[in-house]
Design an enzyme around this catalytic site. Structure first.
Site, short mmCIF file in Angstrom:
data_model
loop_
_atom_site.label_atom_id
_atom_site.label_comp_id
_atom_site.label_asym_id
_atom_site.label_seq_id
_atom_site.Cartn_x
_atom_site.Cartn_y
_atom_site.Cartn_z
N GLU A 90 0.89 -1.20 0.02
CA GLU A 90 -0.16 0.08 0.08
C GLU A 90 0.88 1.28 0.08
OE1 GLU A 90 -2.28 -3.01 2.69
OE2 GLU A 90 -0.29 -2.66 2.09
N ARG A 114 18.55 -23.53 -8.50
CA ARG A 114 19.64 -23.10 -9.47
C ARG A 114 19.11 -22.50 -10.72
NH1 ARG A 114 20.98 -27.63 -6.69
NH2 ARG A 114 20.38 -28.98 -8.29
N GLU A 157 11.28 -33.00 -0.63
CA GLU A 157 11.70 -34.06 -1.74
C GLU A 157 12.74 -35.00 -0.99
OE1 GLU A 157 14.40 -31.84 -4.60
OE2 GLU A 157 12.93 -30.00 -4.32
#
Length: 368
Positions: A55, A214, A297
């Site tokens: 804002e 990466r 992962e």
């Protein structure tokens, strides 16, 4: 102003908010557009924690901010303006001081420090306030922030690369590369937007991953988190390079702990009654640290453990058009299901093609 016009300007505010996709953590992604006489006179978005909010950025870019030139203007904001002093002053106060006449908000802030108080402050100042326009889109953009504010834990997204027969690696553990370059690059986009990447000791020992972004340009690397019950992580592990790693364990070994701390890791005990890592408590701890989104992962054991405790919110599945056989490793170690009624049900949010591979984005359906 008519609803169609409101929609256009709020959609633009959401576009601006998305520019902070990789950088705002632990804060939400917020965009703002200021409009007068049907014309945009100011735009802004929150770029990173501790810096100016959307804002105020929009007010600074507008003509006549802080004087009567903004009288009669409308501010479109993707999240309720804050009403409290944090690292920056309240945005609600800035809108009031600028002379904004109307504020359209996509969604109420789930932060208990705000939670409707910003809207109330604007209304008390005589500003016309509306909220709910494109609320779903705003909530999706900040799904992790909403999760942390409402549940005390981050949004957990499990990323898996699989063959078309649902296998993640050969029996000997080899998995590079199941999917192609386009899928791998897309996965780095999800890494970049995540606050933390979570893996297990099995993946660390077998793959020695870096768990860094990466293939996407970003100024921030996510926190690397390892679940390692017996502190078996090598101090030379690739993910410990340059610090920024957090290791949870259950069985203490002072010598191993010291070696990991000397390597730059933070080591934290989080055992459950069975002597394993308490997964729910671990996520609560990440929530306390301001982690909004976690990308998992890992292998089938950790994936299955998280799924069994109903801690998985979303699946990010990259499926390659290859077959690697029934002896290969699966996606989730969850044991045998003998009734289809007990199967985990998914809602598919998205299907798309990435080179020769397919991406499936799905959410776990709540058990009725």
């Amino acid at each position: 102003m008519d609803k169609a016009t409101d929609f256009i300007f709020m959609a633009r505010a959401l576009q601006l908010a998305e520019r902070g996709l990789f950088t705002t953590t632990p804060n939400p992604r917020v965009g703002c557009v200021i409009v007068k006489d049907g014309q945009t006179i100011g735009e802004g978005w929150h770029e990173r924690a501790g810096e100016t909010h959307a804002e105020v950025m929009a007010l600074r870019s507008s003509v006549g901010a802080g004087d009567t030139a903004l009288s009669g203007s409308t501010a479109y904001v993707t999240l309720e303006p804050c009403s409290h002093f944090g690292k920056t002053p309240p945005c609600a106060d800035a809108l009031i001081a600028a002379g904004i006449t109307r504020v359209v908000v996509a969604m109420q802030d789930p932060n208990p420090l705000v939670a409707g108080q910003g809207l109330a402050k604007l209304r008390a100042a005589g500003i016309a306030v509306e909220y709910g326009l494109l609320e779903h889109e705003a909530r999706e953009l900040n799904v992790g922030f909403v999760s942390r504010m409402s549940r005390g834990r981050p949004w957990l997204r499990v990323k898996i690369a699989v063959s078309i027969d649902g296998k993640t690696a050969l029996k000997n553990g080899v998995s590079q590369w199941i999917t192609g370059e386009a899928a791998r690059k897309n996965a780095h986009h999800w890494r970049a937007r995540s606050c933390a990447i979570l893996t297990g000791i099995g993946s660390v020992k077998h793959d020695n991953p870096r768990l860094t972004v990466r293939d996407v340009t970003t100024s921030r690397q996510p926190l690397r988190v390892v679940l390692d019950s017996r502190l078996e992580t090598s101090p030379k592990a690739a993910l410990l390079a340059n610090g920024g790693a957090l290791i949870f364990y259950a069985e203490n070994d002072p010598n191993r702990q010291q070696a990991l701390e000397d390597a730059g890791a933070e080591v934290l005990t989080m055992p459950n009654a069975d002597g394993r890592i308490d997964l729910a408590a671990m996520l609560q701890e990440l929530g306390r640290r301001g982690v909004n989104e976690v990308l998992v992962e890992a292998g089938s054991a950790l994936n299955g453990a998280l799924l069994a405790e109903n801690l998985v919110d979303e699946l990010l599945i990259y499926q390659a058009p290859i077959l690697i056989g029934e002896a290969a490793r699966g996606m989730f170690a969850i044991g045998e299901i003998t009734r289809l009624g007990d199967a985990k049900r998914l809602h598919i949010l998205e299907r798309r093609t990435l080179g020769d591979d397919s991406l499936i984005l799905a959410r776990l359906l709540a058990v009725s």
